[in-house]
Scaffold this motif. Structure first.
Motif, mmCIF file in Angstrom:
data_model
loop_
_atom_site.group_PDB
_atom_site.id
_atom_site.type_symbol
_atom_site.label_atom_id
_atom_site.label_comp_id
_atom_site.label_asym_id
_atom_site.label_seq_id
_atom_site.Cartn_x
_atom_site.Cartn_y
_atom_site.Cartn_z
ATOM 1 N N GLN A 44 0.830 -1.196 0.000
ATOM 2 C CA GLN A 44 0.000 0.000 0.000
ATOM 3 C C GLN A 44 0.877 1.264 0.000
ATOM 4 O O GLN A 44 0.623 2.201 -0.763
ATOM 5 C CB GLN A 44 -0.919 0.003 1.222
ATOM 6 N N ILE A 45 1.906 1.278 0.831
ATOM 7 C CA ILE A 45 2.814 2.423 0.869
ATOM 8 C C ILE A 45 3.530 2.571 -0.468
ATOM 9 O O ILE A 45 3.671 3.687 -0.985
ATOM 10 C CB ILE A 45 3.828 2.283 2.028
ATOM 11 N N ALA A 46 3.975 1.462 -1.041
ATOM 12 C CA ALA A 46 4.673 1.493 -2.333
ATOM 13 C C ALA A 46 3.783 2.085 -3.421
ATOM 14 O O ALA A 46 4.254 2.857 -4.263
ATOM 15 C CB ALA A 46 5.141 0.096 -2.716
ATOM 16 N N GLU A 47 2.508 1.764 -3.399
ATOM 17 C CA GLU A 47 1.569 2.311 -4.385
ATOM 18 C C GLU A 47 1.380 3.807 -4.211
ATOM 19 O O GLU A 47 1.190 4.536 -5.183
ATOM 20 C CB GLU A 47 0.224 1.602 -4.287
ATOM 21 N N GLU A 48 1.446 4.286 -2.969
ATOM 22 C CA GLU A 48 1.249 5.709 -2.686
ATOM 23 C C GLU A 48 2.460 6.549 -3.076
ATOM 24 O O GLU A 48 2.324 7.743 -3.346
ATOM 25 C CB GLU A 48 0.937 5.913 -1.204
ATOM 26 N N LEU A 49 3.637 5.945 -3.088
ATOM 27 C CA LEU A 49 4.853 6.669 -3.438
ATOM 28 C C LEU A 49 5.001 6.745 -4.948
ATOM 29 O O LEU A 49 4.473 5.929 -5.690
ATOM 30 C CB LEU A 49 6.075 5.969 -2.836
ATOM 31 N N GLU A 50 5.755 7.734 -5.385
ATOM 32 C CA GLU A 50 5.995 7.887 -6.816
ATOM 33 C C GLU A 50 6.987 6.840 -7.294
ATOM 34 O O GLU A 50 7.913 6.474 -6.601
ATOM 35 C CB GLU A 50 6.560 9.276 -7.081
ATOM 36 N N GLY A 51 6.796 6.356 -8.496
ATOM 37 C CA GLY A 51 7.742 5.418 -9.083
ATOM 38 C C GLY A 51 7.320 3.981 -8.919
ATOM 39 O O GLY A 51 6.339 3.650 -8.275
ATOM 40 N N ASP A 52 8.104 3.129 -9.525
ATOM 41 C CA ASP A 52 7.860 1.692 -9.489
ATOM 42 C C ASP A 52 8.684 1.103 -8.352
ATOM 43 O O ASP A 52 9.877 0.838 -8.512
ATOM 44 C CB ASP A 52 8.253 1.071 -10.829
#
Length: 102
Positions: A44-52
């Motif tokens: 979930q955090i990874a999706e909220e951050l910019e980039g892959d």
């Protein structure tokens, strides 16, 4: 704590470091509901951050604990242990990301 660390990294005055988040790695994971919860949260955090941004795990391995006391490299001690295989997979992923940026 993770969100605080991300905020510190993003808002740092020292832009010369060029530090950025490319992934999250959970280490010494066992198949538990806690692992699944942590993976869900990190995804979930990874999706909220910019980039892959990738989310990976390393499995718990007795050989990884043993090599700490012996010294040396897990890859040399037992390159077929779960943790060694996982770390190679993650290293490959990081190198692929670095090569794309060059």
């Amino acid at each position: 704590e993770l969100e605080s660390d991300i905020s510190l990294l993003r808002n740092s005055r020292d832009k010369a470091s060029h530090a950025r988040i490319i992934g999250f790695i959970l280490v010494k994971c066992e198949n538990t509901t806690v692992k699944e919860f942590a993976l869900d949260q990190l995804n979930q955090i990874a999706e909220e951050l910019e980039g892959d941004i990738f989310v990976e795990i390393t499995r718990k391995a007795t050989k990884a604990d043993q090599v700490k006391f012996i010294g040396g490299s897990l890859q040399e001690y037992d390159k077929y242990s779960n943790a060694a295989v996982d770390y190679r997979r993650i290293t490959k992923k990081i190198l692929e990301i670095a090569n794309k940026e060059d």
